[in-house]
Design a protein around this motif. Structure first.
Motif, PDB file in Angstrom:
ATOM      1  N   UNK A  71       0.815  -1.210   0.000  1.00 36.76           N
ATOM      2  CA  UNK A  71       0.000   0.000   0.000  1.00 36.76           C
ATOM      3  C   UNK A  71       0.852   1.266   0.000  1.00 36.76           C
ATOM      4  N   UNK A  72       2.024   1.217   0.648  1.00 38.68           N
ATOM      5  CA  UNK A  72       2.877   2.402   0.769  1.00 38.68           C
ATOM      6  C   UNK A  72       3.335   2.919  -0.593  1.00 38.68           C
ATOM      7  N   UNK A  73       3.573   2.016  -1.538  1.00 40.63           N
ATOM      8  CA  UNK A  73       4.130   2.420  -2.830  1.00 40.63           C
ATOM      9  C   UNK A  73       3.129   2.258  -3.974  1.00 40.63           C
ATOM     10  N   UNK A  74       1.919   1.821  -3.668  1.00 42.09           N
ATOM     11  CA  UNK A  74       0.948   1.504  -4.716  1.00 42.09           C
ATOM     12  C   UNK A  74       0.665   2.702  -5.613  1.00 42.09           C
ATOM     13  N   UNK A  75       0.431   3.855  -5.028  1.00 39.89           N
ATOM     14  CA  UNK A  75       0.124   5.046  -5.827  1.00 39.89           C
ATOM     15  C   UNK A  75       1.333   5.523  -6.616  1.00 39.89           C
ATOM     16  N   UNK A  76       2.541   5.342  -6.059  1.00 42.09           N
ATOM     17  CA  UNK A  76       3.763   5.767  -6.763  1.00 42.09           C
ATOM     18  C   UNK A  76       3.972   4.903  -8.003  1.00 42.09           C
ATOM     19  N   UNK A  77       3.849   3.594  -7.855  1.00 41.78           N
ATOM     20  CA  UNK A  77       4.097   2.678  -8.966  1.00 41.78           C
ATOM     21  C   UNK A  77       3.063   2.820 -10.081  1.00 41.78           C
ATOM     22  N   UNK A  78       1.867   3.267  -9.742  1.00 41.86           N
ATOM     23  CA  UNK A  78       0.799   3.327 -10.737  1.00 41.86           C
ATOM     24  C   UNK A  78       0.496   4.753 -11.206  1.00 41.86           C
ATOM     25  N   UNK A  79       1.333   5.711 -10.792  1.00 44.54           N
ATOM     26  CA  UNK A  79       1.169   7.096 -11.244  1.00 44.54           C
ATOM     27  C   UNK A  79       1.711   7.263 -12.663  1.00 44.54           C
ATOM     28  N   UNK A  80       1.302   8.334 -13.338  1.00 45.61           N
ATOM     29  CA  UNK A  80       1.809   8.635 -14.678  1.00 45.61           C
ATOM     30  C   UNK A  80       3.327   8.735 -14.651  1.00 45.61           C
ATOM     31  N   UNK A  81       3.979   8.273 -15.744  1.00 48.59           N
ATOM     32  CA  UNK A  81       5.432   8.248 -15.832  1.00 48.59           C
ATOM     33  C   UNK A  81       5.929   9.201 -16.923  1.00 48.59           C
ATOM     34  N   UNK A  82       7.076   9.856 -16.687  1.00 50.22           N
ATOM     35  CA  UNK A  82       7.609  10.766 -17.709  1.00 50.22           C
ATOM     36  C   UNK A  82       8.235  10.042 -18.891  1.00 50.22           C
ATOM     37  N   UNK A  83       8.664   8.796 -18.674  1.00 50.43           N
ATOM     38  CA  UNK A  83       9.257   8.003 -19.747  1.00 50.43           C
ATOM     39  C   UNK A  83       8.464   6.710 -19.868  1.00 50.43           C
ATOM     40  N   UNK A  84       7.867   6.509 -21.028  1.00 48.83           N
ATOM     41  CA  UNK A  84       7.095   5.290 -21.243  1.00 48.83           C
ATOM     42  C   UNK A  84       8.028   4.156 -21.635  1.00 48.83           C
ATOM     43  N   UNK A  85       7.818   2.997 -21.031  1.00 49.59           N
ATOM     44  CA  UNK A  85       8.640   1.819 -21.318  1.00 49.59           C
ATOM     45  C   UNK A  85       7.732   0.641 -21.639  1.00 49.59           C
ATOM     46  N   UNK A  86       8.028  -0.025 -22.738  1.00 48.13           N
ATOM     47  CA  UNK A  86       7.258  -1.179 -23.181  1.00 48.13           C
ATOM     48  C   UNK A  86       8.216  -2.362 -23.322  1.00 48.13           C
ATOM     49  N   UNK A  87       8.030  -3.376 -22.485  1.00 42.47           N
ATOM     50  CA  UNK A  87       8.928  -4.527 -22.443  1.00 42.47           C
ATOM     51  C   UNK A  87       8.346  -5.673 -23.257  1.00 42.47           C
ATOM     52  N   UNK A  88       9.150  -6.258 -24.143  1.00 40.35           N
ATOM     53  CA  UNK A  88       8.737  -7.447 -24.864  1.00 40.35           C
ATOM     54  C   UNK A  88       8.836  -8.653 -23.926  1.00 40.35           C
ATOM     55  N   UNK A  89       7.806  -9.454 -23.863  1.00 42.80           N
ATOM     56  CA  UNK A  89       7.771 -10.661 -23.039  1.00 42.80           C
ATOM     57  C   UNK A  89       8.193 -10.357 -21.599  1.00 42.80           C
ATOM     58  N   UNK A  90       7.445  -9.503 -20.909  1.00 47.28           N
ATOM     59  CA  UNK A  90       7.852  -9.085 -19.564  1.00 47.28           C
ATOM     60  C   UNK A  90       7.743 -10.217 -18.545  1.00 47.28           C
ATOM     61  N   UNK A  91       8.556 -10.122 -17.493  1.00 42.42           N
ATOM     62  CA  UNK A  91       8.525 -11.066 -16.381  1.00 42.42           C
ATOM     63  C   UNK A  91       7.444 -10.640 -15.397  1.00 42.42           C
ATOM     64  N   UNK A  92       6.720 -11.599 -14.876  1.00 42.38           N
ATOM     65  CA  UNK A  92       5.803 -11.331 -13.773  1.00 42.38           C
ATOM     66  C   UNK A  92       6.643 -11.255 -12.499  1.00 42.38           C
TER      67      UNK A  92
END
Length: 292
Positions: free
Chosen positions: A147-168
């Motif tokens: 919960x402490x970092x949930x909003x930080x991780x899901x906030x808008x990002x200045x650099x968009x990153x798209x990973x091919x075949x990402x790891x869970x």
């Protein structure tokens, strides 16, 4: 320009506080410590501010992370002017927080020059269209984050990153130590090559050491994993724009001694190799108190 991108650009610009001395602020990205890429970008910014000629552009930087930084206190940067030659200029930067050095960097700058050229071929991988971004994936798994970092991780990002075949990261499985990431700033930027270089230096610290974790089926999300950057090098080969798609092709040829070594090659969509990266990082599995 988007608000989050403008905030990042301002974060990497520094306030002069004396002769070749600068102050910068910190940002909390939800990690256990201050994000190393921020200190890289700010250190490069400090070095650039000591160059009187705007024709100088960075061609390489080599940094050591000495101590973890915290996300609340300001940082100070001290630049040592080592050389101003006709073709190259060299700066040494020390980044400190609360009076203790957390990073030291050597950076070299060059005036644009023509010469021999060759490069490796860009990997044949799917383009960025149709690949979900890391932010989209984070929002899909929102409830898995503390919960402490949930909003930080899901906030808008200045650099968009798209990973091919990402790891869970919550259920990692063994895979080859390879990763392909498409990345770009989330909005158009001004035509300032050194501004683009600062943001690229910042972005290169994402995704490296996690690639070295792939063969071991572990991730940075695990409480028993201690992962941190130890050193970091970037070579800038050709002009680029970080507000256009760049492919970050990462591999990890070695892990030993609780360290993982990673390499990165950055291509534009025309197949030009614009930068190379190398990093070694700590990847240590700790025994938690409940297991001892």
């Amino acid at each position: 320009m988007s608000e989050v991108l403008q905030q990042l650009i301002e974060l990497l610009r520094l306030e002069p506080i004396g002769v070749n001395r600068f102050r910068g602020q910190s940002q909390d990205l939800g990690f256990r410590n201050l994000f190393g890429g921020q200190v890289l970008g700010q250190s490069l910014s400090a070095a650039l501010q000591t160059l009187a000629d705007p024709g100088w552009h960075p061609h390489s930087l080599h940094a050591y992370f000495l101590r973890p930084g915290n996300v609340t206190d300001a940082l100070e940067f001290e630049v040592d002017v080592l050389r101003d030659g006709r073709s190259f200029a060299t700066r040494q930067v020390k980044a400190s927080q609360n009076g203790k050095a957390i990073l030291t960097m050597m950076a070299s700058f060059q005036h644009p020059e023509q010469g021999f050229e060759h490069q490796v071929t860009m990997p044949e991988v799917k383009g960025p269209d149709g690949i979900p971004s890391q932010l989209e994936l984070a929002r899909m798994f929102r409830d898995h984050f503390p919960e402490r970092v949930r909003d930080i991780y899901t906030a808008d990002k200045p650099i968009e990153m798209r990973v091919l075949d990402p790891v869970n990261i919550f259920a990692p499985q063994k895979k080859e130590p390879l990763k392909y990431v498409w990345m770009k700033a989330d909005d158009q930027m001004a035509d300032d090559a050194n501004e683009h270089a600062r943001l690229l230096a910042y972005a290169t610290d994402f995704n490296l050491i996690p690639t070295a974790l792939h063969p071991h089926a572990v991730s940075v999300a695990q409480k028993d994993m201690q992962v941190a950057s130890l050193d970091h090098s970037v070579w800038f080969h050709r002009p680029f724009r970080i507000d256009e798609w760049l492919l970050y092709a990462i591999d990890s040829p070695n892990a030993s001694g609780a360290r993982g070594f990673c390499r990165g090659q950055i291509f534009n969509q025309q197949g030009e190799l614009v930068a190379s990266v190398a990093q070694e990082g700590l990847m240590r599995r700790r025994v938690l108190a409940s297991e001892s």
